[in-house]
Design a protein around this motif. Structure first.
Motif, short mmCIF file in Angstrom:
data_model
loop_
_atom_site.label_atom_id
_atom_site.label_comp_id
_atom_site.label_asym_id
_atom_site.label_seq_id
_atom_site.Cartn_x
_atom_site.Cartn_y
_atom_site.Cartn_z
N LEU A 51 0.81 -1.36 -0.14
CA LEU A 51 0.01 -0.08 0.06
C LEU A 51 0.72 1.21 0.20
CD1 LEU A 51 -2.89 -1.11 2.43
CD2 LEU A 51 -2.81 -1.03 -0.12
N GLN A 52 2.10 1.29 0.73
CA GLN A 52 2.75 2.44 0.88
C GLN A 52 3.54 2.82 -0.71
OE1 GLN A 52 5.63 2.68 3.89
NE2 GLN A 52 4.16 2.06 5.42
N SER A 53 3.88 1.59 -1.24
CA SER A 53 4.49 1.53 -2.55
C SER A 53 3.57 2.15 -3.35
CB SER A 53 5.04 0.33 -3.00
OG SER A 53 6.13 -0.09 -2.24
N ALA A 54 2.57 1.67 -3.63
CA ALA A 54 1.27 1.93 -4.40
C ALA A 54 1.03 3.46 -3.99
CB ALA A 54 0.06 1.12 -4.49
N THR A 55 0.89 4.08 -2.89
CA THR A 55 0.49 5.33 -2.64
C THR A 55 1.47 6.06 -2.93
OG1 THR A 55 -0.72 4.57 -0.79
CG2 THR A 55 -0.27 6.64 -0.72
N ARG A 56 2.60 5.90 -2.85
CA ARG A 56 3.66 6.83 -3.18
C ARG A 56 3.76 7.02 -4.87
NH1 ARG A 56 7.44 7.91 0.99
NH2 ARG A 56 7.14 6.05 2.71
N ALA A 57 3.55 5.93 -5.33
CA ALA A 57 3.40 5.94 -7.04
C ALA A 57 2.24 6.78 -7.44
CB ALA A 57 3.18 4.61 -7.52
N TYR A 58 1.22 6.74 -6.76
CA TYR A 58 -0.18 7.48 -7.21
C TYR A 58 0.10 8.90 -6.66
CZ TYR A 58 -4.85 9.33 -6.84
OH TYR A 58 -6.05 9.78 -7.11
N ARG A 59 0.74 9.13 -5.87
CA ARG A 59 0.82 10.53 -5.00
C ARG A 59 2.07 11.27 -6.02
NH1 ARG A 59 0.44 9.45 1.32
NH2 ARG A 59 -1.99 9.29 1.16
N ASP A 60 2.75 10.37 -6.70
CA ASP A 60 3.77 10.88 -7.65
C ASP A 60 3.17 11.26 -9.02
OD1 ASP A 60 5.92 11.41 -5.95
OD2 ASP A 60 7.07 9.57 -6.60
N ALA A 61 1.83 11.00 -9.21
CA ALA A 61 1.15 11.01 -10.50
C ALA A 61 1.62 10.12 -11.62
CB ALA A 61 1.26 12.55 -11.12
N ALA A 62 1.99 9.00 -11.00
CA ALA A 62 2.53 8.07 -11.89
C ALA A 62 1.49 7.51 -12.60
CB ALA A 62 3.27 6.69 -11.22
N GLY A 63 1.50 6.87 -13.86
CA GLY A 63 0.42 6.21 -14.60
C GLY A 63 -0.09 4.97 -14.00
N LEU A 64 -1.13 4.68 -14.52
CA LEU A 64 -1.99 3.45 -13.87
C LEU A 64 -1.12 2.34 -13.83
CD1 LEU A 64 -4.62 2.15 -12.94
CD2 LEU A 64 -5.32 1.87 -15.41
N ASP A 65 -0.57 1.83 -14.78
CA ASP A 65 0.18 0.54 -14.92
C ASP A 65 1.32 0.77 -13.62
OD1 ASP A 65 -1.25 0.03 -17.17
OD2 ASP A 65 0.43 -0.17 -18.48
N TRP A 66 2.01 1.71 -13.40
CA TRP A 66 3.08 1.86 -12.25
C TRP A 66 2.33 1.70 -11.15
CZ3 TRP A 66 7.65 0.84 -13.53
CH2 TRP A 66 8.23 1.18 -14.72
N VAL A 67 1.27 2.18 -10.62
CA VAL A 67 0.36 2.34 -9.56
C VAL A 67 0.30 0.61 -9.25
CG1 VAL A 67 -1.44 2.90 -8.07
CG2 VAL A 67 -0.42 4.47 -9.34
N VAL A 68 -0.14 0.17 -10.03
CA VAL A 68 -0.77 -1.50 -10.04
C VAL A 68 0.53 -2.21 -9.97
CG1 VAL A 68 -1.60 -3.27 -10.98
CG2 VAL A 68 -2.73 -1.03 -11.15
N ALA A 69 1.76 -1.83 -10.40
CA ALA A 69 3.06 -2.48 -10.43
C ALA A 69 3.49 -2.33 -9.00
CB ALA A 69 3.97 -2.07 -11.66
N ALA A 70 3.36 -0.97 -8.46
CA ALA A 70 4.00 -0.97 -7.12
C ALA A 70 3.14 -1.49 -6.04
CB ALA A 70 3.90 0.56 -6.89
N LEU A 71 1.98 -1.59 -6.32
CA LEU A 71 0.79 -2.46 -5.28
C LEU A 71 1.47 -3.96 -5.50
CD1 LEU A 71 -1.80 -2.31 -3.69
CD2 LEU A 71 -2.97 -2.78 -5.75
N LEU A 72 1.73 -4.22 -6.77
CA LEU A 72 1.90 -5.96 -6.67
C LEU A 72 3.39 -6.57 -6.89
CD1 LEU A 72 -0.90 -6.79 -9.51
CD2 LEU A 72 -1.11 -7.15 -6.95
N HIS A 73 4.32 -5.36 -6.87
CA HIS A 73 5.50 -5.70 -6.94
C HIS A 73 6.19 -7.05 -5.88
CE1 HIS A 73 6.74 -3.00 -3.80
NE2 HIS A 73 7.76 -3.37 -3.87
N ASP A 74 5.69 -7.06 -4.82
CA ASP A 74 6.14 -7.84 -3.88
C ASP A 74 5.22 -9.01 -3.59
OD1 ASP A 74 8.71 -7.03 -3.83
OD2 ASP A 74 8.29 -5.99 -1.81
N ILE A 75 4.20 -9.34 -4.45
CA ILE A 75 3.03 -10.22 -4.20
C ILE A 75 3.53 -11.82 -4.00
CG2 ILE A 75 2.34 -10.91 -6.55
CD1 ILE A 75 -0.71 -10.20 -4.98
N GLY A 76 4.56 -12.03 -4.63
CA GLY A 76 5.36 -13.07 -4.61
C GLY A 76 6.10 -13.59 -3.24
N ASP A 77 6.41 -12.53 -2.71
CA ASP A 77 7.24 -12.70 -1.32
C ASP A 77 6.95 -14.12 -0.46
OD1 ASP A 77 9.20 -10.84 -1.67
OD2 ASP A 77 8.12 -9.47 -0.03
#
Length: 190
Positions: A51-77
């Motif tokens: 959530l923190q990663s995705a929130t930071r991406a969103y607040r940086d005005a990143a594109g949709l794909d980046w926000v979702v990627a930030a949300l999921l980047h560690d889903i395999g941990d």
């Protein structure tokens, strides 16, 4: 499988298509389970890191794909800790452009710059990718959104905030060329 008829496989295809449409909901369930997983040694859960990663991406005005990627980047941990980055990249690959997938796939090596020397590992593992067109994008992803997102006091958005974004990305037609746009190095804001 070799005994199946055309009718059998057309029936199964319909069921598989319905199943595929539920990908976003299954990912949300997996993320919710991460609320129960504290990262050993850290003061936040795996979900809070996402959530923190995705929130930071969103607040940086990143594109949709980046926000979702930030949300999921560690889903395999939890399931694939030794190759969690590739695990997450394969989930995203059919739906986002090559640049996003590449960054998620390689962020584990790029993160090593922050800690690997403490273990006697190669802190500069990422340098072998220096000539890659997405090198700097991965450096920026790790610096701005990933490594900073272990703060127990950071005011992240709740998972529900990201649900529509996740749904939008995973309702795309898999491997649609207009979504993948291979070879475009645009950076984090696109």
């Amino acid at each position: 499988m070799k005994e199946g008829t055309r009718e059998d496989y057309l029936y199964l295809r319909g069921l598989e298509e319905a199943h595929n449409r539920g990908t976003a909901e299954r990912l949300l369930r997996a993320l919710r389970l991460q609320a129960e997983e504290t990262i050993p040694g850290y003061r936040i859960t795996r979900l809070e890191h996402a959530l923190q990663s995705a929130t930071r991406a969103y607040r940086d005005a990143a594109g949709l794909d980046w926000v979702v990627a930030a949300l999921l980047h560690d889903i395999g941990d939890g399931l694939a800790p030794q190759n969690h980055d590739r695990f997450a990249a394969e989930i995203l690959r059919p739906f986002v452009r090559d640049e996003v997938t590449w960054v998620v796939e390689h962020h584990g090596a790029f993160q090593m710059v922050y800690y690997a020397h403490h273990y006697g590992w190669d802190q500069y593992e990422r340098e072998k990718y220096r000539a890659h067109p997405y090198y700097q994008t991965c450096v920026d992803f790790c610096e701005r959104w990933d490594q900073a997102s272990f703060d127990p006091d950071y005011p992240s958005e709740p998972l529900e905030f990201f649900e529509p974004m996740l749904g939008e990305v995973f309702q795309r037609k898999a491997y649609e060329e207009s979504n993948l746009r291979t070879g475009l190095a645009k950076g984090l804001m696109s």
